[in-house]
Design an enzyme around this catalytic site. Structure first.
Site, PDB file in Angstrom:
ATOM      1  N   GLU A 229       0.263  -1.086  -0.074  1.00  0.00           N
ATOM      2  CA  GLU A 229      -0.183   0.017   0.183  1.00  0.00           C
ATOM      3  C   GLU A 229       0.398   1.618  -0.031  1.00  0.00           C
ATOM      4  OE1 GLU A 229      -3.863  -2.091  -0.160  1.00  0.00           O
ATOM      5  OE2 GLU A 229      -3.403   0.446  -0.369  1.00  0.00           O
ATOM      6  N   ARG A 233       0.516   3.214  -3.686  1.00  0.00           N
ATOM      7  CA  ARG A 233       0.039   5.153  -3.025  1.00  0.00           C
ATOM      8  C   ARG A 233       0.435   5.827  -2.867  1.00  0.00           C
ATOM      9  NH1 ARG A 233      -5.794   3.786   0.096  1.00  0.00           N
ATOM     10  NH2 ARG A 233      -5.397   1.114   0.037  1.00  0.00           N
ATOM     11  N   ASP A 364      -4.026 -10.490  -8.573  1.00  0.00           N
ATOM     12  CA  ASP A 364      -4.901  -9.310  -9.317  1.00  0.00           C
ATOM     13  C   ASP A 364      -4.184  -8.458 -10.031  1.00  0.00           C
ATOM     14  OD1 ASP A 364      -4.988  -7.697  -6.964  1.00  0.00           O
ATOM     15  OD2 ASP A 364      -5.891  -6.850  -7.397  1.00  0.00           O
ATOM     16  N   GLU A 497     -11.630  -0.387 -10.392  1.00  0.00           N
ATOM     17  CA  GLU A 497     -11.421  -1.639 -11.590  1.00  0.00           C
ATOM     18  C   GLU A 497     -12.777  -1.405 -12.560  1.00  0.00           C
ATOM     19  OE1 GLU A 497      -9.430  -2.271  -7.466  1.00  0.00           O
ATOM     20  OE2 GLU A 497     -12.258  -2.389  -8.510  1.00  0.00           O
TER      21      GLU A 497
END
Length: 594
Positions: A229, A233, A364, A497
């Site tokens: 993360e 980010r 993913d 998404e």
């Protein structure tokens, strides 16, 4: 007497700042630089001189100071019985939060009186639309784009006014939402959203965000933070802003953060820890993971950021670290895993663990980055010829994990050879990625496969949206035994998404339906998710009246609103031949392209 002196000093400071603003504006005019020009058009932003960018930012920062000081003067006059007929009847108080101070003990600073966030900014895109009446936009892409821009201003203002310096906003409680994934309150929304502000031309807001980054952002937090993360980010956001502006502030902060993240790679295999204490450098795995294992989608989603960091610094250590991990994984014999990579990898040996495969949660963005890294490197093969690796994995995904049910293409989870017929909203990114992969496919068969899957998966994700009572898609949908996808986990988290795939499908096909589908999502979000001082998720996409989940996720500003803005923008706004988006929608320049 003291107040009179304060008033006089304030007035003098006001005059000085105005004078400097005029001087700076004069300097800019001598640079032949048009501040009304859209910040990113084709390659013009990369060719624009760094000095011009700095002048523009300084001017915007001075404007913020002027308005802040003006507000203080108005407040002083009101307290002393002087009424300014131009002053607003209601003042919204802004707060500033230093991450070293508990939020319940916020310090009052000059920033509390800044009003530019809610005031109209210089609009380079046209008249602002009415958020209460989206139908007035009709089919105008120009109006629809501006509508999304106004939504961004609402989301940003709510965060700025009520949770400044915290990670995220609780719109209903009108305060901060503390997300422990980042280790501490460290302005996640600021870093995640600033390139969206830049792309949308929201210059005043961008200047305020930059000022906070320059004065307050640091990474010496004595708490465990998610490497994944923080990378996508924070590091992604800082690197994107450096790529877009050339401003060395963002590069310096990115280098500082990259240095803090490097100890995560100190494992026997070189596979980075899931969590790291940014102050001490101590790493650890997630406690809920059943083995001594790393999660595929987490350690496999660092390559773009760390390679770009090496590119701009000339220090190969960042790239070498991610290359070692990926070479170890992709270099293994995958004949026992159907040519794919399972969800877990052993920290000690780097060996693949288990027979569980997902294109949603846990897997993913690993697959996304295998392809995007090839694009990022200028369509150049590395890591055991990764374009061929990606093509091979997608052929096996098509063979083992894809089903067409009642005309809807779905992708399920594969566990020990058994297909679990459920599909995560997270997997809806795949339509856009596969459409990109159709360009440059090695043969007509692969190209046809990619286009079939891209179009089919995007349509299925849209179907999940269009058939819900709110017009928004569930977090998990199931496609057996009913056939057409139905909600299994009906939460909507403001996820990006599906609209991400709309964006890529539009850019590659220019089929109007993708813009129309994106607009349906805009209207549904505005109608159902607008709450308190921002935007909320939903606990059930099929419940009317809606029940809000009161968190304005930072990725809503970083990804969802950015992709919706771009789908209604021209193709030369972040052109895809020159930029690659990381998994948090932070654009990074393709290496070797200007």
């Amino acid at each position: 007497m003291q107040k009179t002196v304060q008033y006089a000093v304030g007035a003098s400071m006001f005059g000085v700042i105005v004078l400097w603003l005029l001087i700076a504006s004069k300097v800019m005019s001598n640079q032949d630089f048009d501040p009304n020009e859209h910040p990113i058009r084709g390659s013009s932003n990369r060719e624009r001189s760094f000095e011009s960018n700095r002048l523009q930012q300084e001017v915007q920062h001075l404007k913020v100071q002027v308005r802040a000081l003006r507000d203080e003067l108005h407040l002083f006059e009101k307290q002393n019985g002087r009424k300014d007929p131009k002053s607003p009847s209601h003042k919204v108080e802004h707060t500033s939060h230093d991450i070293s101070t508990p939020l319940r003990h916020k310090r009052k600073t000059r920033a509390k009186n800044i009003k530019t966030i809610k005031a109209p900014v210089e609009d380079t895109l046209g008249i602002s639309p009415d958020l209460d009446h989206p139908g007035k936009c009709g089919t105008s892409s120009h109006c629809r784009r501006n509508f999304v821009r106004e939504m961004m201003k609402v989301a940003w203002a709510g965060y700025h006014d009520h949770a400044w310096g915290a990670n995220e906003l609780d719109p209903v409680q009108q305060g901060p939402h503390h997300n422990g994934l980042f280790g501490a309150d460290s302005g996640a929304t600021i870093i995640d959203a600033i390139d969206t502000l830049h792309v949308m031309g929201l210059k005043d807001e961008e200047a305020v965000a930059r000022s906070w980054i320059a004065s307050t952002l640091h990474f010496d937090h004595d708490h465990a933070a998610s490497v994944f993360e923080v990378n996508i980010r924070y590091l992604g956001g800082l690197l994107s802003m450096y790529g877009l502006t050339g401003d060395s502030l963002y590069k310096d902060k990115a280098v500082d953060l990259g240095t803090h993240l490097m100890p995560a790679f100190n494992t026997p295999s070189g596979i980075p820890w899931a969590l790291i204490n940014l102050k001490t450098g101590k790493g650890e795995k997630f406690g809920w993971v059943h083995c001594n294992c790393a999660i595929l989608s987490e350690f496999g989603t660092l390559q773009l950021e760390f390679t770009y960091l090496s590119s701009i610094t000339g220090d190969a250590k960042y790239k070498n670290a991610v290359d070692k991990a990926m070479n170890l994984v992709l270099g293994q014999d995958r004949s026992q895993t159907m040519g794919m990579v399972p969800n877990f990898v052993d920290y000690s040996t780097g060996h693949l663990v288990g027979q569980d495969f997902r294109l949603g949660a846990l897997g993913d963005s690993f697959y996304e980055y295998v392809f995007k890294y090839w694009r990022f490197m200028g369509n150049t093969n590395t890591w055991n010829s990764d374009r061929e690796v990606f093509d091979g994995m997608m052929r096996n995904v098509d063979r083992h994990m894809v089903r067409t049910v009642d005309g809807h293409v779905m992708i399920g989870d594969l566990a020990n050879g058994q297909l679990n017929e459920r599909m995560d909203h997270l997997a809806c990114f795949l339509g856009g990625t596969l459409m990109m992969a159709s360009v440059g496919a090695k043969n007509a068969t692969d190209e046809a496969m990619y286009r079939r899957l891209a179009e089919g998966l995007t349509e299925s994700c849209h179907h999940a949206y269009s058939t819900s009572k709110t017009g928004l898609g569930p977090d998990i949908m199931r496609f057996h035994p009913v056939g057409a996808p139905v909600a299994s986990n009906a939460f909507y988290w403001l996820r990006p998404e599906t609209v991400e795939s709309y964006f890529y499908m539009w850019r590659h096909t220019h089929d109007q339906k993708y813009r129309d589908w994106a607009w349906e999502a805009v209207v549904a979000i505005q109608k159902n998710c607008r709450c308190g001082v921002g935007y909320c998720g939903l606990t059930n996409v099929n419940a009317i009246p809606v029940d809000h989940h009161s968190t304005q996720e930072s990725f809503f500003l970083a990804e969802t609103l950015k992709y919706l803005f771009l789908v209604f923008s021209d193709d030369d706004v972040i052109p895809l031949d020159k930029w690659v988006f990381n998994t948090e929608a932070h654009p990074l320049p393709v290496l070797g392209k200007k």
